[in-house]
Design an enzyme around this catalytic site. Structure first.
Site, PDB file in Angstrom:
ATOM      1  N   TRP A 187       0.675  -1.202  -0.028  1.00 40.32           N
ATOM      2  CA  TRP A 187       0.023   0.237  -0.132  1.00 40.32           C
ATOM      3  C   TRP A 187       0.591   1.718  -0.140  1.00 40.32           C
ATOM      4  O   TRP A 187       0.188   2.301  -0.686  1.00 40.32           O
ATOM      5  CB  TRP A 187      -0.635  -0.068   1.219  1.00 40.32           C
ATOM      6  CG  TRP A 187      -2.264  -1.199   1.200  1.00 40.32           C
ATOM      7  CD1 TRP A 187      -1.945  -2.574   1.805  1.00 40.32           C
ATOM      8  CD2 TRP A 187      -2.817  -1.405  -0.179  1.00 40.32           C
ATOM      9  NE1 TRP A 187      -3.255  -2.945   0.897  1.00 40.32           N
ATOM     10  CE2 TRP A 187      -3.784  -2.504  -0.330  1.00 40.32           C
ATOM     11  CE3 TRP A 187      -2.921  -0.446  -1.600  1.00 40.32           C
ATOM     12  CZ2 TRP A 187      -4.904  -2.425  -0.724  1.00 40.32           C
ATOM     13  CZ3 TRP A 187      -4.290  -0.622  -2.073  1.00 40.32           C
ATOM     14  CH2 TRP A 187      -5.022  -1.941  -1.669  1.00 40.32           C
ATOM     15  N   ASP A 229      -1.516   6.737   6.739  1.00 43.26           N
ATOM     16  CA  ASP A 229      -2.608   6.263   5.923  1.00 43.26           C
ATOM     17  C   ASP A 229      -2.662   5.639   7.384  1.00 43.26           C
ATOM     18  O   ASP A 229      -1.917   4.382   7.410  1.00 43.26           O
ATOM     19  CB  ASP A 229      -1.873   4.982   5.353  1.00 43.26           C
ATOM     20  CG  ASP A 229      -3.506   3.837   4.186  1.00 43.26           C
ATOM     21  OD1 ASP A 229      -4.148   3.926   4.709  1.00 43.26           O
ATOM     22  OD2 ASP A 229      -2.898   3.848   3.419  1.00 43.26           O
ATOM     23  N   LYS A 244     -12.761  -1.898   7.428  1.00 41.16           N
ATOM     24  CA  LYS A 244     -11.637  -2.392   8.669  1.00 41.16           C
ATOM     25  C   LYS A 244     -12.499  -2.174   9.904  1.00 41.16           C
ATOM     26  O   LYS A 244     -13.479  -3.027  10.181  1.00 41.16           O
ATOM     27  CB  LYS A 244      -9.872  -2.490   8.611  1.00 41.16           C
ATOM     28  CG  LYS A 244      -9.904  -2.713   6.947  1.00 41.16           C
ATOM     29  CD  LYS A 244      -8.671  -2.186   6.764  1.00 41.16           C
ATOM     30  CE  LYS A 244      -8.324  -1.936   5.310  1.00 41.16           C
ATOM     31  NZ  LYS A 244      -8.340  -3.195   4.068  1.00 41.16           N
TER      32      LYS A 244
END
Ligand code: PMP
Length: 363
Positions: free
Chosen positions: A102, A169, A193
């Site tokens: 990511w 992030d 999540k």
């Protein structure tokens, strides 16, 4: 069918009381005779929902007054581009630490807009640890890191030190433990999540960062658009935001991020302790950098083809006993258990029992 223990990395398990409340309110939200899904986003009823959700974000995450709270679309992935587009506007240089797939994607997006200085990378050891940042640029517009690496299972347990503003992030780590928003200029997370369903991204922006935004950006990519309209420039992901509000209320009912941290630390310990003691399975991640939320693991089988067969067998047999979504990310293979806030300790114990049983039968 009984509910399963779902170890998916996202979308992932939601707390059962949240699902129950959403079910209770499905046809009639608080006497309005409508589902939240059917409401005009400009209605008083919906305004009260989004405002309450913002208030909860501010209180649960202890967001200082001088931050904007935004509910956006396009996933965390759009933030990879929007953040440099809006904020990498001074020297057009930024420091990024490369810790997995990511952060790699965020680097690729930022490189389209300026010069990216990689201040550390753990690619040499398959992202199994977090490198110490080095050669930081004091003139960088910001320093970017991925707080929790969902795929590789590493987590920054300390906020990195940098002289320039921090951007992070926090998609797969949000509200898993206390987190100091005030040390960051921008914090963002896809909801799917620990926050709620897919479709909404939470972004916190420090107010003094707004002056960096250049004129003339496409409206939907301009943070000012969303700030000025209270995340209502266009139709927001109304239902997803409503569920985020219910999840945040559930977090309050649990006693907040501190209490969740205690529970998460206990769950992670149960799983890592087993993996570290097992002659059959192991964690490939360096102990000091292990994630509390995403736990990748492998079998010690040396032959890759035999390992692949065992992994597939493991995932299939686990599913048959109600332990689902344990396959590792398609890019890395192996197995991965994501144990977000909504996963109860009992689910982790069930998993460890299954691991023991599988090891005994397949060793
Ligand atoms: N960052 C991290 C850490 C992630 O785990 C994910 C998705 N799992 C993303 C970004 C991308 O999020 P989205 O799918 O919302 O774009």
């Amino acid at each position: 069918m009984a509910r399963v223990y779902n170890f998916s990395a996202g979308p992932s398990m939601l707390p059962e009381p949240v699902l129950q409340r959403a079910a209770d309110e499905m046809l009639d939200w608080q006497g309005t005779g409508q589902s939240v899904m059917e409401m005009s986003h400009r209605s008083k009823a919906y305004e009260s929902i989004i405002h309450k959700t913002e208030e909860l974000v501010r209180s649960v995450m202890k967001v200082p007054e001088d931050y904007h709270v935004l509910f956006l679309q396009g996933g965390a992935s759009l933030q990879f581009h929007m953040i440099p587009l809006n904020f990498m506007t001074g020297t057009k240089k930024a420091d990024y630490i490369q810790t997995g797939a990511w952060s790699q994607k965020s680097v690729e997006e930022a490189q389209k807009l300026g010069t990216i200085n990689i201040v550390g990378s753990s690619k040499d050891k398959k992202w199994s640890y977090l490198p110490t940042p080095a050669n930081l640029d004091p003139k960088a517009d910001y320093f970017y890191y991925c707080y929790n690496n969902t795929i590789e299972g590493t987590q920054f347990h300390q906020v990195p030190q940098a002289a320039v503003p921090l951007v992070t992030d926090i998609s797969s780590g949000i509200l898993s433990q206390p987190f100091d928003v005030s040390k960051h200029a921008v914090v963002f997370a896809g909801a799917q999540k620990n926050l709620g369903p897919a479709g909404v991204t939470l972004t916190l922006v420090k107010k003094d960062f707004v002056s960096r935004i250049p004129a003339g950006l496409p409206a939907m990519l301009d943070f000012k658009t969303h700030i000025d309209s209270g995340s209502m420039f266009n139709t927001p992901p109304c239902y997803a935001i409503y569920i985020v509000g219910l999840v945040l209320q559930w977090i309050v009912d649990q006693g907040g991020a501190d209490r969740l941290y205690a529970a998460n630390a206990q769950k992670a310990k149960v799983l890592y302790d087993y993996l570290d003691s097992s002659p059959f399975f192991y964690s490939p991640v360096e102990k000091k950098d292990r994630s509390l939320m995403n736990v990748p693991f492998l079998t010690r089988t040396a032959d890759p083809e035999a390992a692949e067969v065992l992994n597939k067998k493991f995932v299939k047999e686990a599913e048959a006993v109600g332990l689902v979504n344990l396959a590792g990310h398609r890019s890395v293979g192996g197995m991965r258990a994501s144990i977000y806030n909504a996963m109860p300790l009992a689910g982790v114990h069930r998993l460890v029992d299954f691991l023991k049983d599988f090891a005994a039968k397949n060793a």
